[in-house]
Scaffold this motif. Structure first.
Motif, short mmCIF file in Angstrom:
data_model
loop_
_atom_site.label_atom_id
_atom_site.label_comp_id
_atom_site.label_asym_id
_atom_site.label_seq_id
_atom_site.Cartn_x
_atom_site.Cartn_y
_atom_site.Cartn_z
N VAL A 29 4.01 0.49 2.42
CA VAL A 29 3.88 -0.43 3.56
C VAL A 29 3.57 -1.82 3.02
CG1 VAL A 29 2.62 -0.97 5.67
CG2 VAL A 29 3.06 1.42 5.07
N ALA A 30 4.48 -2.76 3.28
CA ALA A 30 4.28 -4.16 2.91
C ALA A 30 3.77 -4.91 4.13
CB ALA A 30 5.58 -4.78 2.41
N ASP A 63 0.85 -1.19 0.00
CA ASP A 63 0.00 0.00 0.00
C ASP A 63 0.89 1.25 0.00
OD1 ASP A 63 -2.24 1.55 -0.02
OD2 ASP A 63 -2.60 1.42 2.15
N TRP A 64 0.63 2.17 -0.93
CA TRP A 64 1.40 3.40 -1.06
C TRP A 64 0.63 4.56 -0.44
CZ3 TRP A 64 6.32 4.36 -2.67
CH2 TRP A 64 6.98 3.34 -3.37
N LYS A 65 1.40 5.49 0.13
CA LYS A 65 0.79 6.72 0.63
C LYS A 65 1.80 7.85 0.47
CE LYS A 65 2.20 5.82 5.41
NZ LYS A 65 1.74 5.63 6.81
N ARG A 66 1.27 9.06 0.41
CA ARG A 66 2.13 10.24 0.28
C ARG A 66 2.29 10.88 1.65
NH1 ARG A 66 1.09 15.05 -4.22
NH2 ARG A 66 3.09 16.13 -3.93
N VAL A 67 3.53 11.14 2.03
CA VAL A 67 3.79 11.65 3.38
C VAL A 67 4.18 13.12 3.38
CG1 VAL A 67 4.45 9.40 4.26
CG2 VAL A 67 6.18 10.86 3.25
N SER A 68 4.11 13.77 2.24
CA SER A 68 4.40 15.20 2.16
C SER A 68 3.34 15.87 1.31
CB SER A 68 5.79 15.44 1.56
OG SER A 68 5.85 14.97 0.23
N GLY A 69 3.21 17.18 1.47
CA GLY A 69 2.22 17.91 0.69
C GLY A 69 0.80 17.60 1.15
N PRO A 126 -1.85 11.23 -6.16
CA PRO A 126 -2.36 11.98 -7.31
C PRO A 126 -3.59 11.31 -7.93
CG PRO A 126 0.02 11.81 -7.40
CD PRO A 126 -0.42 10.92 -6.29
N ALA A 127 -4.42 12.11 -8.55
CA ALA A 127 -5.66 11.58 -9.13
C ALA A 127 -5.40 10.61 -10.26
CB ALA A 127 -6.52 12.75 -9.63
N THR A 128 -4.27 10.74 -10.95
CA THR A 128 -3.97 9.85 -12.08
C THR A 128 -3.23 8.58 -11.66
OG1 THR A 128 -1.88 11.00 -12.52
CG2 THR A 128 -3.85 11.83 -13.63
N SER A 129 -3.02 8.36 -10.37
CA SER A 129 -2.24 7.21 -9.91
C SER A 129 -3.05 5.92 -9.98
CB SER A 129 -1.77 7.44 -8.48
OG SER A 129 -2.88 7.55 -7.60
N ILE A 130 -2.36 4.83 -10.26
CA ILE A 130 -2.96 3.49 -10.32
C ILE A 130 -2.12 2.56 -9.45
CG2 ILE A 130 -3.62 1.57 -11.81
CD1 ILE A 130 -3.83 3.54 -14.13
N LEU A 131 -2.74 1.95 -8.43
CA LEU A 131 -2.03 1.12 -7.46
C LEU A 131 -2.34 -0.36 -7.68
CD1 LEU A 131 -0.37 0.65 -4.89
CD2 LEU A 131 -2.46 1.08 -3.56
N THR A 159 4.37 -6.11 9.36
CA THR A 159 4.50 -5.10 8.31
C THR A 159 5.95 -4.63 8.22
OG1 THR A 159 4.01 -3.26 9.82
CG2 THR A 159 2.13 -4.28 8.66
N ASP A 160 6.27 -4.00 7.10
CA ASP A 160 7.57 -3.37 6.89
C ASP A 160 7.36 -2.19 5.96
OD1 ASP A 160 10.30 -3.11 7.37
OD2 ASP A 160 10.81 -4.14 5.51
N GLU A 161 8.25 -1.19 6.04
CA GLU A 161 8.00 0.06 5.33
C GLU A 161 9.28 0.59 4.71
OE1 GLU A 161 5.98 4.46 6.31
OE2 GLU A 161 5.98 2.84 7.80
N CYS A 162 9.11 1.32 3.60
CA CYS A 162 10.21 2.03 2.95
C CYS A 162 9.66 3.30 2.31
CB CYS A 162 10.91 1.16 1.90
SG CYS A 162 9.90 0.76 0.45
N SER A 163 10.54 4.21 1.91
CA SER A 163 10.10 5.47 1.30
C SER A 163 11.04 5.87 0.17
CB SER A 163 10.03 6.58 2.35
OG SER A 163 11.30 6.78 2.93
N VAL A 164 10.56 6.79 -0.67
CA VAL A 164 11.34 7.26 -1.81
C VAL A 164 10.95 8.70 -2.10
CG1 VAL A 164 9.68 6.51 -3.57
CG2 VAL A 164 12.09 6.67 -4.15
#
Length: 358
Positions: free
Chosen positions: A218-219, A179-185, A190-195, A225-230
């Motif tokens: 988040v995996a 599962d992806w999430k945005r942690v800034s802004g 984004p509306a055009t994102s596909i997960l 669970t485990d987490e990473c960021s980019v």
């Protein structure tokens, strides 16, 4: 009075049921499936009650039932004749024990420590005390938590391009969910994102500068669970033509400098080689040799002067001097061209005036 056949059959069933209730029974029937994480501890329950009819020796066995029906059951631990035997199954040696140190109390539960993924399987508890015999199966599943999860970006991070954020866990039992999430802004995708939750890919179509920011993945599975960021940085398109022209100019200049260096090295090498050859033939620091012909002439002239001043008394010794020893190579090589100045008898008499020419 004879009972009807129906009542007679019912009475026999009740008697048989009453006999069974008085034999050994396993009481731990609440849970038959366990799911644990790797490294955790699990207690497989096996409590029982004995009856008055059970008079034989008490035996408790835990066996591992293989998934392949063609294979035999594997005894992992056993209690018999007041003694524990736990050396049958090497994979669990040192990691298993009876929960109660005295299973005769009615508790034959099994503790397994530091669980591993290979411990997954079907376990069966068998309790024997003649004539009573009972058993119970328990399914154990050991999951591996997600670990070493890595995030990455695939594709050009330019405005108007499609970019994909990827998330993969190096460890973890299936089925893993991402599962992806945005942690800034705005912290909203984004509306055009596909997960895609199964593969962990987040596609951002037609990226804009507003898509820039930090994204977190988040995996997870059933046990952890485990987490990473980019960090995503969407920039304007790069001037490709300018880069190509600059690269070409830089290459040409580099080749020119290289050719100049090679030319200078070759020229310097030739100059050194020429200097060595000249130095070998003629040394500049040695003065030029004197003229050999001049030396010969001066030597002969000096002898003539000496002859003019000699008297007959000392001529005898002088005439014995060999003129062939004059130090001149030219004089030795061309004797025919050099006039002979050996004094004759006439010259001697003429010069002294004492002898008359005949």
């Amino acid at each position: 009075m004879e009972l009807p056949p129906l009542l007679l059959g019912a009475s026999l069933v009740l008697l048989c049921f009453a006999g069974l209730t008085r034999s050994l029974t396993i009481t731990s029937v609440d849970q038959s499936t366990f799911e644990k994480a790797q490294g955790e501890k699990v207690t497989l329950p096996c409590t029982f009650e004995l009856s008055e009819e059970d008079e034989g020796p008490l035996d408790i066995e835990w066996v591992l039932i293989p998934a392949d029906n063609q294979k035999k059951e594997q005894i992992i631990i056993m209690y018999s004749v007041d003694r524990v035997y736990n050396h049958y199954y090497a994979a669990l040696t040192g990691r298993m024990q009876f929960t109660n140190l005295d299973p005769r109390s009615g508790d034959g539960s099994l503790d397994i420590l530091n669980l591993k993924a290979a411990d997954t399987g079907t376990y069966q508890c068998k309790v024997k005390k003649a004539p009573g015999v009972q058993s119970r199966k328990i399914q154990l599943t050991v999951f591996v938590k997600p670990a070493r999860t890595k995030c990455s970006i695939e594709g050009s991070q330019e405005i108007g391009k499609d970019v994909t954020l990827k998330c993969v866990s190096q460890e973890g039992s299936p089925l893993l969910s991402y599962d992806w999430k945005r942690v800034s802004g705005t912290q909203n995708l984004p509306a055009t994102s596909i997960l895609n939750k199964n593969t962990g890919e987040l596609l951002l179509k037609n990226a804009s500068r507003e898509y820039s920011g930090t994204y977190s993945c988040v995996a997870s599975n059933r046990v952890g669970t485990d987490e990473c960021s980019v960090e995503l940085n969407v920039t304007p398109p790069i001037n490709t033509a300018g880069i190509i022209v600059g690269a070409i100019i830089g290459t040409v200049l580099g080749l020119s400098v290289l050719c100049s260096i090679i030319f200078c090295l070759c020229k310097k090498h030739k100059e050194k080689k020429y200097e060595k050859e000249v130095h070998h033939d003629i040394r500049e620091d040695v003065p030029p040799p004197k003229s050999r012909s001049s030396t010969a002439r001066s030597y002969i002239g000096s002898n003539r002067s000496s002859l003019g001043s000699m008297s007959p008394s000392n001529m005898e010794g002088y005439t014995k001097t060999p003129y062939s020893q004059v130090p001149s190579e030219d004089f030795e090589r061309a004797p025919a061209q050099t006039p002979s100045f050996a004094p004759s008898k006439y010259d001697i008499e003429h010069k002294t005036g004492d002898i008359t020419v005949v």
